[in-house]
Design an enzyme around this catalytic site. Structure first.
Site, short mmCIF file in Angstrom:
data_model
loop_
_atom_site.label_atom_id
_atom_site.label_comp_id
_atom_site.label_asym_id
_atom_site.label_seq_id
_atom_site.Cartn_x
_atom_site.Cartn_y
_atom_site.Cartn_z
N HIS A 127 31.14 33.92 46.12
CA HIS A 127 30.31 35.20 46.09
C HIS A 127 29.04 35.50 47.20
CE1 HIS A 127 32.57 36.50 42.68
NE2 HIS A 127 32.21 35.50 41.94
N ASP A 164 40.36 32.07 42.12
CA ASP A 164 39.30 32.08 41.24
C ASP A 164 39.57 33.63 40.61
OD1 ASP A 164 36.23 31.24 40.47
OD2 ASP A 164 36.53 33.35 40.23
N HIS A 166 37.58 35.96 39.83
CA HIS A 166 36.80 36.86 40.49
C HIS A 166 37.17 37.05 42.12
CE1 HIS A 166 34.57 35.13 36.94
NE2 HIS A 166 34.34 36.48 36.82
N ASP A 248 38.55 29.91 36.31
CA ASP A 248 38.35 30.97 35.18
C ASP A 248 39.17 31.85 35.01
OD1 ASP A 248 37.81 31.65 37.96
OD2 ASP A 248 35.61 32.35 37.57
ZN LIG Z 1 34.83 33.11 38.89
#
Ligand SMILES: [Zn+2]
Length: 313
Positions: A127, A164, A166, A248
């Site tokens: 991120h 992931d 996200h 996740d």
């Molecule tokens: Zn994540």
């Protein structure tokens, strides 16, 4: 050939506030999962401190200086960079181990010392944007590794696959203009950080985003990877495959609503290794991103690394 795992005890010194999902116990769960007889053949290596010269390929000096200046002295508590990204005295070295681990793993795999590698460090990195720490991340470890493979080792085509749950907004930002890199991210949408729509395709068509609706389970995940991700990856003909391995998207994870299980992570890992075998002598470097249910994180990491070991060539 063997599979290397890079980690360092300083990654346990990034001690987030109580109740924070990106916690020290995550790396303990990962270490315990890999500390069983089935993993005796792993080549265990120390993640070195990352070099500023490597970070500078992705983040400007002013940003590096700002992060360093924000790190408090030992015993001086926690400083918040945003609502969920915090630093404390151990954070600088922990973050540098993540950078150094990925770069060392890239070096070792490209030198043919090991067949493939997994970097078990935290905080995660995908991120972190060019000048913005966010989403628990300080430096874009996997993008920094991609740039090292391109600029230091002289590769022409490096793929980064991010499963992931996200969107890897940071990696996308850092590689947006990099025609020699192909960034593929699959992720739940809607979900933090909100980016990752299909129309975000990079400055050179070098970004591919695959959003999944909440509740997506293994069969649909696998179908879309077979239909879209793997053909795009094969078309790119990678010389090295880097993986942002967040776990996740597991059905037990508290931060998202996808429904993958360990076998799905083993499957996607195996398919990526098969493509690597076809195009680049099996060269894969994977790094830990998210994964916040501790038992699911341990089991998923074990499935991922076991598959890497089976494919190390
Ligand atoms: Zn994540």
């Amino acid at each position: 050939m063997s599979t290397a795992v890079y980690t360092h005890s300083e990654c346990l010194s990034h001690v987030t506030p109580p109740g924070h999902p990106e916690q020290v116990a995550r790396l303990v769960a990962v270490a315990e999962a890999l500390d069983t007889p089935g993993f005796a053949a792993l080549e265990r290596r120390s993640a070195p401190l990352g070099e500023i010269a490597d970070i500078l390929r992705c983040h400007p000096q002013g940003y590096i200086d700002r992060v360093r200046a924000a790190i408090p002295e030992e015993g001086a508590g926690v400083v918040s960079l945003d609502a969920d990204t915090h630093v404390m005295s151990g954070s600088w070295n922990a973050a540098l181990r993540g950078v150094g681990g990925v770069c060392a793993a890239v070096d070792a795999v490209l030198a043919g010392e090991v067949g493939n590698a997994f970097v078990a460090c935290r905080p995660p990195g995908h991120h972190a944007e060019t000048e913005t720490a966010m989403g628990f991340c300080l430096f874009g470890n996997i993008a920094i590794g991609a740039k090292r493979a391109l600029d230091h080792h002289g590769l022409s085509r490096v793929a980064v696959v991010d499963f992931d749950v996200h969107h890897g907004n940071g990696t996308q930002d850092l590689l947006w203009d990099e025609a020699r890199a192909f960034f593929i991210s699959s992720h739940q949408m809607p979900l933090y950080p909100g980016s990752g729509a299909r129309h975000e395709t990079g400055a050179h068509g070098n970004v591919f985003n695959l959003p999944f609706p909440p509740d997506t389970a293994g069969p649909a995940f696998r179908r879309q990877y077979e239909a879209e991700v793997f053909p795009a990856l094969e078309n790119f003909r990678p010389e090295l495959i880097l993986v942002s391995a967040g776990f996740d998207a597991h059905r037990a994870d508290p931060l998202a609503q996808m429904a993958l299980v360990e076998e799905d992570f083993a499957w996607v890992t195996g398919r990526l290794c098969e493509i690597a075998a076809e195009f680049c002598d099996g060269r894969v470097v994977s790094t830990l991103e998210g994964g916040y249910d501790l038992p699911a994180l341990g089991a998923s990491t074990a499935a991922h690394v076991k598959t890497l070991m089976e494919h190390a060539q």
